[in-house]
Design an enzyme around this catalytic site. Sequence first.
Site, mmCIF file in Angstrom:
data_model
loop_
_atom_site.group_PDB
_atom_site.id
_atom_site.type_symbol
_atom_site.label_atom_id
_atom_site.label_comp_id
_atom_site.label_asym_id
_atom_site.label_seq_id
_atom_site.Cartn_x
_atom_site.Cartn_y
_atom_site.Cartn_z
ATOM 1 N N ARG A 105 2.975 27.255 47.588
ATOM 2 C CA ARG A 105 3.066 28.735 47.575
ATOM 3 C C ARG A 105 2.319 29.340 48.567
ATOM 4 N NH1 ARG A 105 1.525 31.216 41.575
ATOM 5 N NH2 ARG A 105 -0.365 30.877 42.389
ATOM 6 N N LYS B 248 -6.112 38.800 35.757
ATOM 7 C CA LYS B 248 -4.887 39.328 36.296
ATOM 8 C C LYS B 248 -3.952 39.871 35.283
ATOM 9 C CE LYS B 248 -3.125 34.695 36.909
ATOM 10 N NZ LYS B 248 -2.930 33.702 38.046
ATOM 11 N N CYS C 28 16.104 44.365 19.112
ATOM 12 C CA CYS C 28 16.561 45.692 19.764
ATOM 13 C C CYS C 28 15.253 45.821 20.558
ATOM 14 C CB CYS C 28 16.552 46.835 18.719
ATOM 15 S SG CYS C 28 17.772 46.226 17.511
ATOM 16 N N HIS D 277 -5.128 25.864 44.835
ATOM 17 C CA HIS D 277 -4.756 26.096 43.471
ATOM 18 C C HIS D 277 -3.719 24.749 43.229
ATOM 19 C CE1 HIS D 277 -3.662 28.150 40.129
ATOM 20 N NE2 HIS D 277 -2.487 28.370 40.123
ATOM 21 N N ASP E 294 13.169 48.653 20.491
ATOM 22 C CA ASP E 294 11.925 49.075 19.913
ATOM 23 C C ASP E 294 11.735 48.826 18.546
ATOM 24 O OD1 ASP E 294 10.797 50.890 21.989
ATOM 25 O OD2 ASP E 294 12.675 51.815 21.811
ATOM 26 N N ARG F 33 -11.970 28.901 37.972
ATOM 27 C CA ARG F 33 -11.042 29.987 37.960
ATOM 28 C C ARG F 33 -10.519 29.956 36.567
ATOM 29 N NH1 ARG F 33 -9.217 28.638 43.187
ATOM 30 N NH2 ARG F 33 -7.412 28.193 42.042
ATOM 31 N N TYR G 299 22.675 44.943 16.576
ATOM 32 C CA TYR G 299 23.767 45.165 17.617
ATOM 33 C C TYR G 299 24.712 43.819 17.332
ATOM 34 C CZ TYR G 299 21.318 48.729 19.691
ATOM 35 O OH TYR G 299 20.680 50.074 19.992
HETATM 36 C C1 LIG Z 1 -3.632 32.679 37.510
HETATM 37 C C2 LIG Z 1 -4.331 31.903 38.502
HETATM 38 C C3 LIG Z 1 -5.570 30.936 37.857
HETATM 39 C C4 LIG Z 1 -5.801 30.857 36.372
HETATM 40 O O1 LIG Z 1 -4.717 29.943 35.947
HETATM 41 P P1 LIG Z 1 -4.952 29.526 34.302
HETATM 42 O O2 LIG Z 1 -3.933 28.398 34.292
HETATM 43 O O3 LIG Z 1 -4.614 30.631 33.544
HETATM 44 O O4 LIG Z 1 -6.452 29.157 33.981
HETATM 45 C C5 LIG Z 1 -6.565 30.425 38.757
HETATM 46 N N1 LIG Z 1 -6.298 30.487 40.002
HETATM 47 C C6 LIG Z 1 -5.365 31.190 40.593
HETATM 48 C C7 LIG Z 1 -4.930 31.288 42.149
HETATM 49 C C8 LIG Z 1 -4.408 31.993 39.718
HETATM 50 O O5 LIG Z 1 -3.216 32.490 40.329
#
Ligand SMILES: *Cc1c(COP(=O)(O)O)cnc(C)c1O
Length: 341
Positions: free
Chosen positions: A103, A5, A279, A132, A281, A188, A232
Amino acid sequence: MPVVKANAYGHGAIQAAQTLIQHGVTRLAVFSTAEGVVLRQAGVTVPIVTLGPVFPQQINALFSYRLTPVVSDCSTLESIAQHAASQATRWPIHLKVETGMGRLGLSERELESVINTQKFPSSLHLEGLMSHFADSDGPDSIATEEQLRRFNRAIRVVVDGGFHVPLIHLANSGGVIRVPSSHFTLVRPGIMLYGYHTLPSTVPAPDLQPVLSLTTHIAQLRTIQPGGTVSYNQTFTAQRLTRIAILPIGYADGLSRRLSNRGHVLIRGQRVPIVGLVCMDMVMVDVTTLPDTTIGDEVVLIGQQGNERLTAGDIAQWAGTISYEVLCAISPKIPRLYHPS
Ligand SMILES: *Cc1c(COP(=O)(O)O)cnc(C)c1O
């Protein structure tokens, strides 16, 4: 199931996906339907799981691009089931249960109603069950152990309901490294793929190496007199005759403005400080200690130069955030160059 992602945490989702597949990965996770579509359009054919919410207006794309949704609420389950009814085979979905992140996810009661009433839509295949971790990189594992207990209860509910769910997954990077009992049939990993973790130093972690470097080049050099100011709002005033290098990278590229008068970069193997406000850029650094510096010199913001090294973790500390945010902030407009290892 690597997580790619947020443009693979800034590394480039398509290249990261292709590289992971070359190395044997057979399933990927993204956040949104749109992210899944980008990978499909680039020719990625492995199953892609979308971790985020699915809105009704995304369901057509979800099916056209053969994406596997994570379903976290009953009304989305219903609308995906309706759409799946016109498909030749049962559409795979993963159910997400809420175990302590506060969540997305079905509550225990919602899960029981989906599983127990035998009302589970016949157009859907319950391919996965997931949750998660909220604190797998925290100082202790108390909250993580509690989430694991709740997740195991959810698995029991599903098994007792007569479902065989092939993919059970819970562990993010922290869980992968720290909680072997959370590995189930899939893990994951996200941040650890890119060479970082945010575990406390007391936890033994593998020796991960950051895979990304961020570099630029000196665009101009100027000498300013004592009392002269930079950038700036005059937040930096020279105390001595000062040589300033101008670098063509700024907050529009993802270099946080919070690094103003705080961050450092590497030039000729030396750390030199950012001076003045970052800044949009551009940014300026003080190279008074490097009299031989010239226009075009390589500047390292993340990576190794000589014996010095800067990581996204260093930048995160200066900016008051975490390596994750530093990496995904790197703008897609910055060209990514890939070097086979
Ligand atoms: C982003 C995410 C992960 C990966 O998490 P890390 O801490 O980067 O390993 C795994 N599961 C879900 C649902 C996530 O949103």
